[in-house]
Design a protein around this motif. Structure first.
Motif, PDB file in Angstrom:
ATOM      1  N   ALA B 126       0.832  -1.211   0.000  1.00  0.00           N
ATOM      2  CA  ALA B 126       0.000   0.000   0.000  1.00  0.00           C
ATOM      3  C   ALA B 126       0.866   1.260   0.000  1.00  0.00           C
ATOM      4  CB  ALA B 126      -0.926  -0.009   1.209  1.00  0.00           C
ATOM      5  N   ILE B 127       1.951   1.237   0.745  1.00  0.00           N
ATOM      6  CA  ILE B 127       2.832   2.413   0.771  1.00  0.00           C
ATOM      7  C   ILE B 127       3.412   2.662  -0.616  1.00  0.00           C
ATOM      8  CG2 ILE B 127       5.033   3.302   1.630  1.00  0.00           C
ATOM      9  CD1 ILE B 127       4.371   2.297   4.333  1.00  0.00           C
ATOM     10  N   GLY B 128       3.917   1.595  -1.237  1.00  0.00           N
ATOM     11  CA  GLY B 128       4.499   1.759  -2.571  1.00  0.00           C
ATOM     12  C   GLY B 128       3.461   2.309  -3.548  1.00  0.00           C
ATOM     13  N   TRP B 129       2.320   1.686  -3.542  1.00  0.00           N
ATOM     14  CA  TRP B 129       1.265   2.046  -4.506  1.00  0.00           C
ATOM     15  C   TRP B 129       0.707   3.441  -4.222  1.00  0.00           C
ATOM     16  CZ3 TRP B 129      -4.351  -0.028  -3.917  1.00  0.00           C
ATOM     17  CH2 TRP B 129      -5.150   0.435  -4.973  1.00  0.00           C
ATOM     18  N   LEU B 130       0.258   3.678  -2.989  1.00  0.00           N
ATOM     19  CA  LEU B 130      -0.456   4.925  -2.690  1.00  0.00           C
ATOM     20  C   LEU B 130       0.478   6.065  -2.281  1.00  0.00           C
ATOM     21  CD1 LEU B 130      -3.352   3.365  -0.587  1.00  0.00           C
ATOM     22  CD2 LEU B 130      -3.389   3.964  -3.025  1.00  0.00           C
ATOM     23  N   VAL B 131       1.376   5.774  -1.350  1.00  0.00           N
ATOM     24  CA  VAL B 131       2.226   6.859  -0.828  1.00  0.00           C
ATOM     25  C   VAL B 131       3.223   7.305  -1.895  1.00  0.00           C
ATOM     26  CG1 VAL B 131       3.882   7.490   0.953  1.00  0.00           C
ATOM     27  CG2 VAL B 131       1.888   6.078   1.536  1.00  0.00           C
ATOM     28  N   ASP B 132       3.884   6.340  -2.537  1.00  0.00           N
ATOM     29  CA  ASP B 132       4.801   6.740  -3.608  1.00  0.00           C
ATOM     30  C   ASP B 132       4.019   7.304  -4.790  1.00  0.00           C
ATOM     31  OD1 ASP B 132       7.217   6.135  -2.292  1.00  0.00           O
ATOM     32  OD2 ASP B 132       6.928   4.019  -2.699  1.00  0.00           O
ATOM     33  N   GLY B 133       2.819   6.777  -4.988  1.00  0.00           N
ATOM     34  CA  GLY B 133       1.968   7.306  -6.056  1.00  0.00           C
ATOM     35  C   GLY B 133       1.633   8.772  -5.824  1.00  0.00           C
ATOM     36  N   ALA B 134       1.234   9.091  -4.591  1.00  0.00           N
ATOM     37  CA  ALA B 134       0.913  10.484  -4.267  1.00  0.00           C
ATOM     38  C   ALA B 134       2.176  11.341  -4.318  1.00  0.00           C
ATOM     39  CB  ALA B 134       0.273  10.564  -2.883  1.00  0.00           C
ATOM     40  N   ALA B 135       3.293  10.758  -3.869  1.00  0.00           N
ATOM     41  CA  ALA B 135       4.552  11.517  -3.881  1.00  0.00           C
ATOM     42  C   ALA B 135       4.929  11.894  -5.311  1.00  0.00           C
ATOM     43  CB  ALA B 135       5.669  10.705  -3.229  1.00  0.00           C
ATOM     44  N   ILE B 136       4.743  10.973  -6.234  1.00  0.00           N
ATOM     45  CA  ILE B 136       5.115  11.258  -7.630  1.00  0.00           C
ATOM     46  C   ILE B 136       4.285  12.428  -8.163  1.00  0.00           C
ATOM     47  CG2 ILE B 136       5.078  10.357  -9.990  1.00  0.00           C
ATOM     48  CD1 ILE B 136       5.551   7.567  -8.699  1.00  0.00           C
ATOM     49  N   ILE B 137       2.998  12.387  -7.866  1.00  0.00           N
ATOM     50  CA  ILE B 137       2.116  13.470  -8.333  1.00  0.00           C
ATOM     51  C   ILE B 137       2.582  14.821  -7.786  1.00  0.00           C
ATOM     52  CG2 ILE B 137      -0.219  14.403  -7.947  1.00  0.00           C
ATOM     53  CD1 ILE B 137      -1.283  11.747  -8.780  1.00  0.00           C
ATOM     54  N   ASN B 138       3.010  14.793  -6.539  1.00  0.00           N
ATOM     55  CA  ASN B 138       3.557  15.992  -5.904  1.00  0.00           C
ATOM     56  C   ASN B 138       4.874  16.421  -6.542  1.00  0.00           C
ATOM     57  OD1 ASN B 138       2.697  17.663  -3.886  1.00  0.00           O
ATOM     58  ND2 ASN B 138       2.800  16.065  -2.317  1.00  0.00           N
ATOM     59  N   GLN B 139       5.668  15.425  -6.923  1.00  0.00           N
ATOM     60  CA  GLN B 139       7.072  15.695  -7.237  1.00  0.00           C
ATOM     61  C   GLN B 139       7.404  15.882  -8.705  1.00  0.00           C
ATOM     62  OE1 GLN B 139       9.085  12.505  -5.229  1.00  0.00           O
ATOM     63  NE2 GLN B 139       8.483  13.244  -3.211  1.00  0.00           N
ATOM     64  N   VAL B 140       6.625  15.277  -9.592  1.00  0.00           N
ATOM     65  CA  VAL B 140       6.952  15.411 -11.017  1.00  0.00           C
ATOM     66  C   VAL B 140       7.069  16.883 -11.428  1.00  0.00           C
ATOM     67  CG1 VAL B 140       6.037  15.063 -13.356  1.00  0.00           C
ATOM     68  CG2 VAL B 140       6.242  13.133 -11.797  1.00  0.00           C
ATOM     69  N   ASP B 233      -8.268  10.370  -9.353  1.00  0.00           N
ATOM     70  CA  ASP B 233      -8.680   9.951 -10.701  1.00  0.00           C
ATOM     71  C   ASP B 233      -7.770   8.853 -11.245  1.00  0.00           C
ATOM     72  OD1 ASP B 233     -10.649  11.823 -10.491  1.00  0.00           O
ATOM     73  OD2 ASP B 233      -9.725  13.284 -11.858  1.00  0.00           O
ATOM     74  N   GLN B 234      -6.524   8.935 -10.888  1.00  0.00           N
ATOM     75  CA  GLN B 234      -5.559   7.975 -11.398  1.00  0.00           C
ATOM     76  C   GLN B 234      -5.625   6.650 -10.622  1.00  0.00           C
ATOM     77  OE1 GLN B 234      -1.403   9.503 -11.470  1.00  0.00           O
ATOM     78  NE2 GLN B 234      -0.918   7.843 -10.061  1.00  0.00           N
ATOM     79  N   THR B 235      -5.923   6.716  -9.325  1.00  0.00           N
ATOM     80  CA  THR B 235      -5.798   5.529  -8.480  1.00  0.00           C
ATOM     81  C   THR B 235      -7.050   4.656  -8.460  1.00  0.00           C
ATOM     82  OG1 THR B 235      -4.327   6.866  -7.115  1.00  0.00           O
ATOM     83  CG2 THR B 235      -4.996   4.768  -6.206  1.00  0.00           C
ATOM     84  N   PRO B 237      -9.205   3.656 -10.800  1.00  0.00           N
ATOM     85  CA  PRO B 237      -9.229   2.554 -11.779  1.00  0.00           C
ATOM     86  C   PRO B 237      -8.201   1.459 -11.466  1.00  0.00           C
ATOM     87  CG  PRO B 237      -9.028   4.690 -12.892  1.00  0.00           C
ATOM     88  CD  PRO B 237      -8.901   4.953 -11.433  1.00  0.00           C
ATOM     89  N   GLN B 238      -7.081   1.850 -10.856  1.00  0.00           N
ATOM     90  CA  GLN B 238      -6.070   0.854 -10.490  1.00  0.00           C
ATOM     91  C   GLN B 238      -6.616  -0.097  -9.427  1.00  0.00           C
ATOM     92  OE1 GLN B 238      -2.737   3.288  -9.303  1.00  0.00           O
ATOM     93  NE2 GLN B 238      -2.147   3.759 -11.418  1.00  0.00           N
ATOM     94  N   ALA B 239      -7.364   0.443  -8.474  1.00  0.00           N
ATOM     95  CA  ALA B 239      -7.979  -0.398  -7.447  1.00  0.00           C
ATOM     96  C   ALA B 239      -9.011  -1.321  -8.083  1.00  0.00           C
ATOM     97  CB  ALA B 239      -8.617   0.467  -6.370  1.00  0.00           C
ATOM     98  N   ASP B 240      -9.832  -0.759  -8.974  1.00  0.00           N
ATOM     99  CA  ASP B 240     -10.852  -1.562  -9.667  1.00  0.00           C
ATOM    100  C   ASP B 240     -10.213  -2.743 -10.385  1.00  0.00           C
ATOM    101  OD1 ASP B 240     -12.777   0.165  -8.837  1.00  0.00           O
ATOM    102  OD2 ASP B 240     -12.935   1.273 -10.741  1.00  0.00           O
ATOM    103  N   LEU B 241      -9.121  -2.445 -11.056  1.00  0.00           N
ATOM    104  CA  LEU B 241      -8.450  -3.453 -11.880  1.00  0.00           C
ATOM    105  C   LEU B 241      -8.047  -4.695 -11.071  1.00  0.00           C
ATOM    106  CD1 LEU B 241      -7.454  -3.735 -14.843  1.00  0.00           C
ATOM    107  CD2 LEU B 241      -5.211  -2.947 -14.039  1.00  0.00           C
ATOM    108  N   ILE B 242      -7.656  -4.493  -9.823  1.00  0.00           N
ATOM    109  CA  ILE B 242      -7.237  -5.656  -9.037  1.00  0.00           C
ATOM    110  C   ILE B 242      -8.321  -6.077  -8.038  1.00  0.00           C
ATOM    111  CG2 ILE B 242      -4.763  -5.261  -9.318  1.00  0.00           C
ATOM    112  CD1 ILE B 242      -4.658  -3.912  -6.616  1.00  0.00           C
ATOM    113  N   GLY B 243      -9.499  -5.518  -8.186  1.00  0.00           N
ATOM    114  CA  GLY B 243     -10.631  -5.989  -7.389  1.00  0.00           C
ATOM    115  C   GLY B 243     -10.616  -5.541  -5.940  1.00  0.00           C
ATOM    116  N   LEU B 244      -9.996  -4.413  -5.661  1.00  0.00           N
ATOM    117  CA  LEU B 244     -10.039  -3.869  -4.299  1.00  0.00           C
ATOM    118  C   LEU B 244     -10.999  -2.671  -4.289  1.00  0.00           C
ATOM    119  CD1 LEU B 244      -6.258  -3.983  -3.240  1.00  0.00           C
ATOM    120  CD2 LEU B 244      -8.054  -5.650  -2.734  1.00  0.00           C
TER     121      LEU B 244
END
Lengths: 260, 318
Positions: B126-140, B233-235, B237-244
């Motif tokens: 969850a940290i990799g997916w969500l926390v790093d995901g949010a960090a990237i959005i912040n950081q790009v 918006d980005q996350t 569909p990713q959750a849907d894709l793996i059924g969470l």
């Protein structure tokens, strides 16, 4: 002809045991080092120690994957790493000793690195081409480990009064675990007979010579004790080992037969 | 320097920023620019090294050799990020020791998300997916920020973070298609990390005190609320894709806005954690302080030894 050849081939089960004797050291020392990740005395040292942990765990994986192959599908790399009983791990007592303080971490590393490098330089000539290849790759990594730990022995030994005392304490305490590195097990003897393994007894003089030189350069005393501990190679470990394994095996034991 | 001269310099400086020129360490910069950058870059550096702790918590217990090595390498990457962000910060005329001191005394902040505990293996996913995901959005957007050393450091950080994010998502995917126990573990982790991940993108625009100035200096390109929307918006569909299932009963696709509508964030919780009263604030800070204090004799030894070696060299030279 076939029979004679069979006599000269080491049985897979013995070879697997021989591999455990090498690889378990890398696993357990890698595990100990990785406990420190995020807690080092500064960022640079933290990163360097994690590098060594990564090297050791990488070597472990190569050895275990080879051992798994030799079991002909009966065991996987992870079965070997996580699902043996304590008595089935064959690492030396030295590598399982806890991270009491940085002086212990460096001394344990140094005592093992010197042995490890001498060992791999011989294993590189094994007639078993897989072991020889793993050793060859490992030599590059372990040369760096030895440089790192030797440099730190000197910094701590010849740094401040406090660091000198702390690292001397570690040297005095961990010295008793060095002799076991040179004990031959039955599987070691078989491996030597088949030109696969190393006679570790032959590394002993060179080992103590190198270690003494560095300790001297670090202004540290070479301990004089003649009392040594042994047992790891027979799977008789110190009381620390059970806790280390509880951590290491936690997931595989709690959730058996799953893919991660 | 007279007020007029400073005003002139400020004008030239603003024009350079407007032209998207990079500001380098030796260039003149307004004091406020320097201070704001020290604050943000060091906060970022601190987040990297405090962030090592919750994930480091699982290295010794990782479930397979492959995962163990990958996690160890990931946490090491965070240390590397910390290292070059501290270096970037030092170019603004502050020492690493001072920066550490600010962290250890609680004067400097780090990302609040790391004050939550990692209690199962799925938390690593969850940290990799969500926390790093949010960090990237912040950081790009920071890869093109105005301060040169920070922008360059961020290019490298972002590359590695996106690798971490994929790795985290892959852990979640593996769990989601595993046994019922594993799937439940993944869902539980998503339930616990979803809202803190949304909070990670900062207070709402109305509450954000630094946004306006930071936008001007290109230290920020989008507002917190815009970034949060992008993350959701980005996350989803990713959750849907793996059924969470995202733990938000009000989450709904809005045809008109072309975005997801979402439920109320518990800002009281956010401020509680920011102010130092989250579940692990005390543990995280004391782990950093301990490492620093227990490492003092080691750093002292290294300094003393280096000095002795230097003296030896000097003597030889004479």
């Amino acid at each position: 002809m076939f029979l004679i050849k069979a006599n000269f081939t080491m049985k897979n089960e013995n070879k697997v045991q021989y591999i455990f004797g090498i690889a378990d050291n890398a696993l357990i020392l890698g595990q100990r080092l990785s406990e420190l990740c995020g807690h080092g005395p500064n960022l640079e040292t933290d990163i360097a120690m994690t590098n060594m942990a990564l090297d050791l765990l990488g070597q472990t994986r190569s050895y275990y994957q080879y051992a798994a192959q030799l079991t002909e599908g009966e065991k996987t790399e992870d079965d070997i790493a996580f699902l043996r009983t304590e008595r089935q791990y064959k690492n030396v007592l030295l590598v399982e000793q806890p991270n009491r303080h940085f002086g212990y971490v460096i001394t344990r590393q140094f005592f093992y690195d010197v042995f490890h490098l001498l060992f791999l330089r011989e294993l590189e000539n094994s007639t078993d081409s897989t072991l020889a290849a793993i050793a060859k790759k490992g030599i590059k990594e372990v040369s760096y480990h030895q440089r790192f730990s030797s440099d730190w022995m000197k910094r701590l030994g010849d740094g401040t009064k406090e660091s000198h005392e702390k690292v001397q304490e570690a040297v005095d305490d961990l010295w008793r675990f060095t002799d076991e590195l040179f004990h031959m097990t039955a599987d070691d003897t078989l491996a030597v007979e088949h030109h696969i393994g190393i006679d570790v007894k032959t590394l002993k003089d060179r080992y103590y010579q190198i270690v003494s030189e560095i300790l001297e350069e670090a202004t540290l005393k070479v301990p004089e004790t003649k009392w040594f501990q042994k047992g790891g190679k027979q799977g008789i470990h110190s009381e620390h080992m059970g806790y280390l394994l509880s951590d290491l095996q936690y997931m595989q034991r709690t959730y058996p037969n799953m893919k991660w | 320097m007279s007020e007029k001269e400073i005003k002139n310099l400020e004008e030239i400086f603003d024009q350079r920023i407007a032209r998207d020129e990079k500001i380098e360490p030796k260039d003149w910069m307004p004091e406020k620019y320097r201070k704001t950058h020290i604050r943000q870059i060091s906060q970022h550096a601190h987040s990297e090294i405090v962030g090592m702790l919750p994930e480091g918590n699982w290295i010794s217990r990782a479930p397979s050799m492959r995962r163990k090595v990958a996690l160890l390498a990931k946490v090491q990457d965070e240390a590397g990020h910390g290292l070059y962000l501290y270096s970037a910060c030092e170019t603004l005329g502050i020492s690493r020791d001072e920066l550490y001191d600010q962290l250890h005394t609680g004067k400097a902040k780090y990302s609040s998300i790391f004050n939550y505990p990692t209690i199962t293996w799925a938390d690593i996913g969850a940290i990799g997916w969500l926390v790093d995901g949010a960090a990237i959005i912040n950081q790009v957007p920071l890869c093109s920020t105005s301060y040169g050393p920070y922008a360059r450091a961020m290019v490298r950080v972002c590359k590695e973070e996106s690798f971490h994010q994929r790795q985290g998502y892959e852990i979640m995917m593996t769990l989601a298609k595993g046994t019922p126990e594993q799937k439940a573990m993944a869902q539980d982790a998503l339930d616990r990390w979803w809202w803190p991940a949304l909070m990670m993108l900062g207070p709402t625009d109305a509450e954000s005190v630094h946004t306006e100035q930071s936008m001007k200096w290109k230290l920020k390109r989008k507002t917190n609320d815009e970034l949060r929307q992008q993350f959701i918006d980005q996350t989803v569909p990713q959750a849907d894709l793996i059924g969470l299932t995202i733990p938000d009963a009000n989450l709904k696709w809005n045809e008109e806005t072309n975005h997801y509508d979402f439920g109320e964030i518990d800002w009281d919780e956010f401020w509680q954690v920011v102010k130092g009263h989250g579940p692990c604030n005390k543990e995280r800070l004391s782990a950093r302080v301990n490492a620093w204090e227990e490492g003092k004799w080691v750093r002292d030894a290294a300094m003393a030894y280096a000095k002795k070696e230097e003296d030896k060299k000097l003597k030889k030279a004479i």
